[in-house]
Design a protein around this motif. Structure first.
Motif, PDB file in Angstrom:
ATOM      1  N   SER A 140      68.095   2.176 -58.568  1.00  0.00           N
ATOM      2  CA  SER A 140      70.426   1.859 -59.121  1.00  0.00           C
ATOM      3  C   SER A 140      70.110   0.553 -60.372  1.00  0.00           C
ATOM      4  O   SER A 140      69.339  -0.487 -60.810  1.00  0.00           O
ATOM      5  CB  SER A 140      70.310   0.884 -57.503  1.00  0.00           C
ATOM      6  OG  SER A 140      70.848   2.195 -57.165  1.00  0.00           O
ATOM      7  N   THR A 151      77.325  -0.600 -63.838  1.00  0.00           N
ATOM      8  CA  THR A 151      76.273   0.800 -62.887  1.00  0.00           C
ATOM      9  C   THR A 151      76.308   1.450 -63.229  1.00  0.00           C
ATOM     10  O   THR A 151      76.604   2.010 -63.278  1.00  0.00           O
ATOM     11  CB  THR A 151      77.163   0.367 -61.537  1.00  0.00           C
ATOM     12  OG1 THR A 151      78.219   1.078 -62.145  1.00  0.00           O
ATOM     13  CG2 THR A 151      77.594  -1.733 -61.227  1.00  0.00           C
ATOM     14  N   HIS A 153      73.255   4.370 -60.682  1.00  0.00           N
ATOM     15  CA  HIS A 153      72.303   5.044 -59.573  1.00  0.00           C
ATOM     16  C   HIS A 153      71.858   6.578 -60.199  1.00  0.00           C
ATOM     17  O   HIS A 153      72.507   7.469 -60.184  1.00  0.00           O
ATOM     18  CB  HIS A 153      73.525   5.387 -58.230  1.00  0.00           C
ATOM     19  CG  HIS A 153      74.244   3.804 -57.342  1.00  0.00           C
ATOM     20  ND1 HIS A 153      73.343   2.843 -57.179  1.00  0.00           N
ATOM     21  CD2 HIS A 153      75.150   3.829 -58.273  1.00  0.00           C
ATOM     22  CE1 HIS A 153      74.412   2.439 -57.082  1.00  0.00           C
ATOM     23  NE2 HIS A 153      75.255   2.615 -57.009  1.00  0.00           N
TER      24      HIS A 153
END
Length: 196
Positions: A140, A151, A153
């Protein structure tokens, strides 16, 4: 007044009447001054009754246009107030070697920030976790930028990457999308852009 002038005035009044009838909130502010001018130049006073009718909203606009226009300006200003822009990217068919490499993910963030002119705030965070289930296992990513964050993932099992770029400062979302797809060698990419 000539017949030609009368005909032109009638057309203006008719057009304004249609707009006022179908879009009262918008048309009252936009066309009311023009309609009033046409009324004052025209001898056909009964047209005003056809346009306004018994609509209390339009009658209020006629009596208090400055109050309505002030509220309308304030509403427009609120709509123009944007906190930030978020690009949501879902990539599938990614290169596992890229998405499972800490070095490559750091390179991705560094290059992306340069491309879209974002200043990093601190170092990139890249924990590797989610080992309990095959599809959640992977890195992540969190990179603070001075105007918000990036961000990501990554599911090695599904070969999917989920990336969000959020910033109060505008940026080139097309360039960010294209670069991300190419960097992860994704087979498909789904992009959504939000103004928040």
């Amino acid at each position: 007044m000539t017949t030609k002038q009368n005909s032109a005035n009638d057309e203006q009044v008719s057009d304004a009447g249609v707009r006022l009838a179908t879009e009262p909130a918008y048309a009252a502010a936009t066309f009311l001054p023009k309609v009033k001018k046409v009324f004052s130049e025209s001898s056909n006073k009964t047209v005003s009754l056809k346009i306004y009718g018994n609509d209390p909203f339009l009658n209020t606009m006629d009596k208090q246009p400055e109050v309505y226009l002030k509220r309308r300006r304030k509403s427009r200003e609120m709509k123009k107030t944007v906190f930030g822009y978020e690009l949501v990217l879902d990539l599938s068919g990614c290169d596992v070697e890229v998405m499972s490499s800490k070095k490559k993910l750091t390179e991705y963030v560094n290059t992306l920030c340069k491309l879209i002119d974002m200043k990093k705030y601190g170092e990139v965070h890249l924990p590797y976790f989610g080992l309990e289930k095959p599809h959640t296992k992977g890195y992540s990513l969190l990179q603070f930028i001075e105007t918000s964050s990036i961000t990501g993932h990554f599911s090695e099992y599904w070969r999917k990457s989920y990336i969000n770029i959020f910033s109060c400062k505008p940026y080139d979302r097309v360039l960010a999308t294209k670069f991300t797809k190419e960097f992860f060698k994704a087979a498909k990419i789904k992009a959504r852009f939000l103004t928040r």
